[in-house]
Enzyme design. Structure first.
Site, short mmCIF file in Angstrom:
data_model
loop_
_atom_site.label_atom_id
_atom_site.label_comp_id
_atom_site.label_asym_id
_atom_site.label_seq_id
_atom_site.Cartn_x
_atom_site.Cartn_y
_atom_site.Cartn_z
N ILE A 150 0.84 -1.21 0.00
CA ILE A 150 0.00 0.00 0.00
C ILE A 150 0.87 1.25 0.00
O ILE A 150 0.67 2.17 -0.80
CB ILE A 150 -0.92 0.00 1.23
CG1 ILE A 150 -1.94 -1.13 1.11
CG2 ILE A 150 -1.62 1.35 1.38
CD1 ILE A 150 -2.67 -1.43 2.41
N ARG A 177 -4.09 0.11 11.25
CA ARG A 177 -5.00 -0.40 12.27
C ARG A 177 -5.01 0.61 13.41
O ARG A 177 -4.00 1.26 13.69
CB ARG A 177 -4.53 -1.77 12.79
CG ARG A 177 -4.67 -2.92 11.82
CD ARG A 177 -6.15 -3.29 11.58
NE ARG A 177 -6.32 -4.45 10.72
CZ ARG A 177 -6.52 -4.41 9.41
NH1 ARG A 177 -6.58 -3.24 8.79
NH2 ARG A 177 -6.69 -5.54 8.73
N GLU A 214 -12.65 0.46 17.63
CA GLU A 214 -13.31 0.44 16.32
C GLU A 214 -14.41 -0.58 16.37
O GLU A 214 -14.14 -1.72 16.75
CB GLU A 214 -12.29 0.11 15.23
CG GLU A 214 -12.87 0.15 13.84
CD GLU A 214 -11.84 -0.10 12.75
OE1 GLU A 214 -10.74 0.48 12.83
OE2 GLU A 214 -12.13 -0.88 11.85
N HIS A 268 -13.30 2.74 8.23
CA HIS A 268 -12.54 1.59 7.72
C HIS A 268 -12.98 1.28 6.30
O HIS A 268 -13.37 0.15 5.98
CB HIS A 268 -12.73 0.37 8.63
CG HIS A 268 -11.57 -0.58 8.56
ND1 HIS A 268 -11.05 -1.24 9.64
CD2 HIS A 268 -10.79 -0.96 7.50
CE1 HIS A 268 -10.03 -2.01 9.27
NE2 HIS A 268 -9.85 -1.85 7.97
#
Lengths: 304, 304
Positions: free
Chosen positions: A137, A217, A246, A265
Site C-alpha cells: 500500500i 489499524r 473500532e 474503515h
C-alpha cells in the site's frame, strides 16, 4: 497442468467462483477440496481437513485469524496483501490531501467564510511525507505523492531502499520519523512492535503543521494522546480510516474534533474490493496449478 | 541594467516590497512610478498616470478589472496567471479525490457506518479526467492525476497537444467531453464563451458515477441545473471552490446536499498565495528591468 479443486467458503461468491475458474481451477465441496478461498473477514474459517494444502484469506491484515489461533504450519496460507494496494493507497492520499487542504473542515461548513481555510491549509508540494510501513500500500502511494511534489521517507521492516523514496529507514527507527517528516502515514501491520507506536511524544515531534494519516489499524495510535494533541493543536490534524476502539462509538470526541477526519474503515470498500480480490484469487489459483510461488505468503512467525 | 521604479498599491505590502527589491527594482511613490504592482483583488486600482508603462495585477482571473473597465491599451498589463498554478492544482486534485473517495460525506458523519461509503466510492485509477481549460493550473494537475493512475483529456483554446494528456480537444468541443470523461474539472477562464458551459445536458452526459469539480469561476455552471442533478443523482457529485452566486448564501441547497463539497474560493489561500505572488513579482521586475517579455501578459481582446 492439474485442475486445482478449490472450495469457496463459508459462503459462496459468484465473482470468486468465476475467478477460480479463470485461474484454471474448479469449485468443489469442502470435503473434496485441496485449496480453500475464505470469504468474509472476521476470523471465521470452515473446518480444515488434511488434504487442504493452501488457504487464501480474503484480507490484507490477518490478525483476526491470528487471534483466533487458526493458522497452522500444516499448509500454506496466503493473505490478500497487495491485492488492494492501489485502492487503499488512493484512499490514503485522498485523506492526506483532504487534511492538508482543509476539505474536512470545509465539508462541515454551512456558511461561506472566505478566510476559514486561510491559516488551515498547507501544501504537499515540497513537503516530506513519511510512510511508516511502506509495503504494497505504501509503495502504491508513492507515484501520487511524487506527482503532487512531495518527497517520501519510507520505513520498512529492514530498511532496504524503496523506489521513489529519497530515504528508507528500518522499522526500529519508526518513532524517529515524526521529528523529520512534515506528515506521517501509517500503513504498517498491527503487531506487538507497532502497538501504540504513536503516542504523545511522536505527536509533539510531528508538530502543529503536521497531519497524521492512519490507514493501518487503530492499535498503532494511542487514541487518548491523539485526542489531546488535536484539541490542543499539537498537530494540524488526523485523518483516520481505522480507530481504537473500532467502530468508534457515538459521542466519541473524534467525531466532532475540527482537526479530525474519520472514515469508517472504508479505504477498501467492497465495491472496489471484490474485483481486486477476484484478480488475486485467479492469479493464485493459476500459480497453485503451475506449482509457482503464491502471492501474499503469510509469515507465520511474524504474524502477517 | 536600469532600476525600475515600482509603486505598490493601493496598500503597502512588505513581502512584495522585498520581492521588488530582489527583482532589482525600488519601491517609490505612485507619482514617481513607471510600474505598478496592485495589491488586493477586487478591481481597485490607484489612478494611473502616463508614465506607468506596466501594471501587475495580483490574481490569475482578472474579470473584476475587465468589468471595472480599467484595462487600457496605453500600457502593458500582466495577471498572476500561472503563479498560483501548483497550489490551485493541488486543491483541485484534493477536491476531486475527496469526492471520488467519499470524504466529503465521511467528514459530516457522527456515527460509524462501515457501509456508508461502499456504493459511493469509485476510483481515479483507470478513469478519464477531463480538464476543461488546461492552462497553467490544469497542466499542473496532470502529474498528480497520472500518479493516481488516471488518464487526462485536456481541453484548451486551440486544442494543441498538452503534455501528459492522451488527447487535447479545442474549446469549441468543451461540451462534448462530458459524454467521454468519467470526471470533469473546470479550470477555464470566465468569458462569454464559457458562461453556463455546464447545464442539464452536460450533467446528464457526465452520468451517475461522474464528479464535477469547479475551481474556475461559478459562472461556468448553471447552478439550478446542478442542484437538480445532485438531488436526483444524475451525477455522483460536485466539488466546488467557486459558486454562482458567490458567496453562496446561507441556506442554499448546496450547503446541505450530500453529494456536494463546497470550499469558499479557497484553493488559493492567502497563506499559500503571498509567497507565490512575491516570486512572480520578483521575476517580472527582473524581466522588466532587462527588457524581456513579462510573464502573464494580458490579452486585452480575449479579456484574460
Amino acid at each position: 497442468m492439474p485442475t486445482p479443486a478449490v472450495h469457496i467458503g463459508p459462503q459462496d461468491d459468484p465473482q470468486l467462483t468465476e475467478a477460480v475458474e479463470r485461474g484454471g481451477g474448479r469449485v468443489v465441496p469442502l470435503a473434496d477440496a485441496e485449496a480453500l478461498v475464505v470469504v468474509g473477514g472476521h476470523g471465521d474459517l470452515p473446518d480444515l481437513h488434511d488434504a487442504i494444502r493452501w488457504v487464501q484469506l480474503p484480507s490484507a491484515g490477518i490478525e483476526s485469524w491470528v487471534r483466533a489461533g487458526v493458522l497452522d504450519h500444516d499448509r500454506t496460507w496466503t493473505s490478500a496483501t497487495g491485492a488492494y494496494s492501489t485502492s487503499v493507497a488512493e484512499g490514503a492520499v485522498a485523506l492526506l490531501l483532504a487534511g492538508v487542504r482543509g476539505i474536512g473542515r470545509a465539508a462541515r461548513a454551512t456558511t461561506w467564510d472566505g478566510e476559514a481555510l486561510d491559516g488551515v491549509q498547507t501544501t504537499l508540494r515540497g513537503a516530506t511525507v513519511a510512510i511508516v510501513g511502506a509495503g504494497g500500500i505504501g509503495k502504491a502511494m508513492i507515484p501520487a505523492l511524487l506527482g503532487l511534489g512531495a518527497r517520501v521517507l519510507a520505513v520498512t521492516r529492514r530498511g532496504l531502499p524503496v523506489e521513489g523514496a529519497y530515504e528508507t529507514w528500518a522499522a526500529d527507527r519508526a518513532r524517529d520519523v515524526f521529528a523529520v517528516a512534515d506528515h506521517v502515514v501509517l500503513a504498517a501491520p498491527a503487531t506487538a512492535d507497532t502497538a501504540a507506536l504513536v503516542g504523545a511524544d511522536e505527536l509533539t515531534a510531528l508538530g502543529p503543521q503536521g497531519w497524521l494519516v492512519n490507514i493501518a489499524r487503530g492499535s498503532l495510535v494511542d487514541t487518548d494522546a491523539l485526542v489531546t494533541a488535536l484539541r490542543e493543536g499539537t498537530i494540524a490534524g488526523a485523518a483516520l480510516d481505522v480507530t481504537d476502539p473500532e467502530p468508534l462509538p457515538d459521542g466519541h470526541p473524534l467525531w466532532t474534533e475540527p482537526r479530525a477526519i474519520v472514515t469508517p474503515h472504508s479505504t477498501n470498500p467492497s465495491t472496489l474490493r471484490v474485483p481486486l480480490l477476484a484478480e488475486r484469487v485467479q492469479e493464485n489459483v493459476r500459480r497453485f496449478a503451475a506449482g509457482e510461488e503464491l502471492l501474499g505468503l503469510v509469515d507465520l512467525d511474524a504474524g502477517y
